[in-house]
Scaffold this motif. Structure first.
Motif, PDB file in Angstrom:
ATOM      1  N   ARG A   1       3.032   7.754 -14.060  1.00  0.00           N
ATOM      2  CA  ARG A   1       3.091   6.292 -13.995  1.00  0.00           C
ATOM      3  C   ARG A   1       1.692   5.745 -14.243  1.00  0.00           C
ATOM      4  N   PRO A   2       1.564   4.654 -14.969  1.00  0.00           N
ATOM      5  CA  PRO A   2       0.237   4.110 -15.261  1.00  0.00           C
ATOM      6  C   PRO A   2      -0.433   3.565 -14.001  1.00  0.00           C
ATOM      7  N   ALA A   3      -1.762   3.611 -14.001  1.00  0.00           N
ATOM      8  CA  ALA A   3      -2.561   3.083 -12.897  1.00  0.00           C
ATOM      9  C   ALA A   3      -3.890   2.594 -13.457  1.00  0.00           C
ATOM     10  N   VAL A   4      -4.574   1.802 -12.655  1.00  0.00           N
ATOM     11  CA  VAL A   4      -5.862   1.245 -13.067  1.00  0.00           C
ATOM     12  C   VAL A   4      -6.820   1.271 -11.878  1.00  0.00           C
ATOM     13  N   LEU A   5      -8.045   1.705 -12.132  1.00  0.00           N
ATOM     14  CA  LEU A   5      -9.122   1.648 -11.139  1.00  0.00           C
ATOM     15  C   LEU A   5      -9.852   0.337 -11.365  1.00  0.00           C
ATOM     16  N   SER A   6      -9.922  -0.486 -10.330  1.00  0.00           N
ATOM     17  CA  SER A   6     -10.572  -1.789 -10.461  1.00  0.00           C
ATOM     18  C   SER A   6     -11.817  -1.863  -9.590  1.00  0.00           C
ATOM     19  N   LEU A   7     -12.744  -2.704 -10.019  1.00  0.00           N
ATOM     20  CA  LEU A   7     -13.903  -3.069  -9.213  1.00  0.00           C
ATOM     21  C   LEU A   7     -13.630  -4.472  -8.703  1.00  0.00           C
TER      22      LEU A   7
ATOM     23  N   TRP B   1      -4.825   0.807  -8.419  1.00  0.00           N
ATOM     24  CA  TRP B   1      -3.535   0.134  -8.405  1.00  0.00           C
ATOM     25  C   TRP B   1      -2.567   0.853  -9.328  1.00  0.00           C
ATOM     26  N   GLY B   2      -1.339   0.989  -8.872  1.00  0.00           N
ATOM     27  CA  GLY B   2      -0.260   1.511  -9.691  1.00  0.00           C
ATOM     28  C   GLY B   2       0.936   0.596  -9.511  1.00  0.00           C
ATOM     29  N   PHE B   3       2.110   1.138  -9.757  1.00  0.00           N
ATOM     30  CA  PHE B   3       3.332   0.353  -9.664  1.00  0.00           C
ATOM     31  C   PHE B   3       4.387   1.158  -8.912  1.00  0.00           C
ATOM     32  N   HIS B   4       5.039   0.513  -7.953  1.00  0.00           N
ATOM     33  CA  HIS B   4       6.077   1.163  -7.147  1.00  0.00           C
ATOM     34  C   HIS B   4       7.221   1.594  -8.056  1.00  0.00           C
ATOM     35  N   SER B   5       7.654   2.827  -7.907  1.00  0.00           N
ATOM     36  CA  SER B   5       8.658   3.386  -8.816  1.00  0.00           C
ATOM     37  C   SER B   5      10.029   2.727  -8.688  1.00  0.00           C
ATOM     38  N   VAL B   6      10.335   2.136  -7.544  1.00  0.00           N
ATOM     39  CA  VAL B   6      11.654   1.526  -7.351  1.00  0.00           C
ATOM     40  C   VAL B   6      11.607   0.011  -7.559  1.00  0.00           C
TER      41      VAL B   6
ATOM     42  N   LEU C   1       1.100  -1.426  -6.438  1.00  0.00           N
ATOM     43  CA  LEU C   1       0.985  -0.411  -5.396  1.00  0.00           C
ATOM     44  C   LEU C   1      -0.477  -0.002  -5.256  1.00  0.00           C
ATOM     45  N   VAL C   2      -1.025  -0.137  -4.045  1.00  0.00           N
ATOM     46  CA  VAL C   2      -2.382   0.342  -3.789  1.00  0.00           C
ATOM     47  C   VAL C   2      -2.297   1.840  -3.553  1.00  0.00           C
ATOM     48  N   ILE C   3      -2.846   2.605  -4.470  1.00  0.00           N
ATOM     49  CA  ILE C   3      -2.841   4.056  -4.338  1.00  0.00           C
ATOM     50  C   ILE C   3      -3.946   4.487  -3.392  1.00  0.00           C
TER      51      ILE C   3
ATOM     52  N   PRO D   1       0.850  -1.193   0.000  1.00  0.00           N
ATOM     53  CA  PRO D   1       0.000   0.000   0.000  1.00  0.00           C
ATOM     54  C   PRO D   1       0.886   1.243   0.000  1.00  0.00           C
ATOM     55  N   SER D   2       0.431   2.297  -0.665  1.00  0.00           N
ATOM     56  CA  SER D   2       1.161   3.559  -0.553  1.00  0.00           C
ATOM     57  C   SER D   2       0.889   4.116   0.836  1.00  0.00           C
ATOM     58  N   GLY D   3       1.698   5.058   1.276  1.00  0.00           N
ATOM     59  CA  GLY D   3       1.447   5.686   2.574  1.00  0.00           C
ATOM     60  C   GLY D   3       0.064   6.300   2.614  1.00  0.00           C
ATOM     61  N   HIS D   4      -0.273   7.057   1.591  1.00  0.00           N
ATOM     62  CA  HIS D   4      -1.586   7.691   1.479  1.00  0.00           C
ATOM     63  C   HIS D   4      -2.677   6.631   1.389  1.00  0.00           C
TER      64      HIS D   4
END
Length: 107
Positions: free
Chosen positions: A56-62, A75-80, A85-87, A19-22
């Motif tokens: 960075r690409p991300a997707v909203l899922s149901l 969901w996105g992708f961790h840059s490192v 990554l859960v946004i 998960p992201s911090g936010h």
């Protein structure tokens, strides 16, 4: 090439997600935990793609939480690490979404 959602699903299946911090803070306040976020990931549907140049690409899922209640997860992708990554995650509000929870209501 796999879709963004398929990439997320593969990473989650491999245990490679964070998960992201936010996202973690907001998710906790909304009563969602880690198990809810990945419970129904293999059946997740893509609601929206966010693939803007320079972002960075991300997707909203149901998806559905463990009790079967629909949730939206971005969901996105961790840059490192490249991990999924859960946004953010939330229970979709019917005043903002059509009953299918895939279509935004017109304002």
């Amino acid at each position: 090439m796999p879709s963004l959602m398929e990439q997320v699903q593969a990473l989650v299946a491999a245990g490679r997600w964070v998960p992201s911090g936010h996202g973690g803070l907001r998710r906790d306040r909304r009563g969602l935990d880690d198990a809810d976020l990945i419970h129904d990931i293999t059946a997740a549907s893509t609601v929206e793609l966010y693939d803007e140049p320079g972002q960075r690409p991300a997707v909203l899922s149901l998806q559905h939480d463990r009790s079967g209640t629909p949730i939206h997860v971005i969901w996105g992708f961790h840059s490192v690490t490249g991990d999924a990554l859960v946004i953010t995650a939330y229970y979709p509000a019917l005043d903002r979404w059509e009953p299918d929870l895939m279509t935004r209501r017109q304002r």
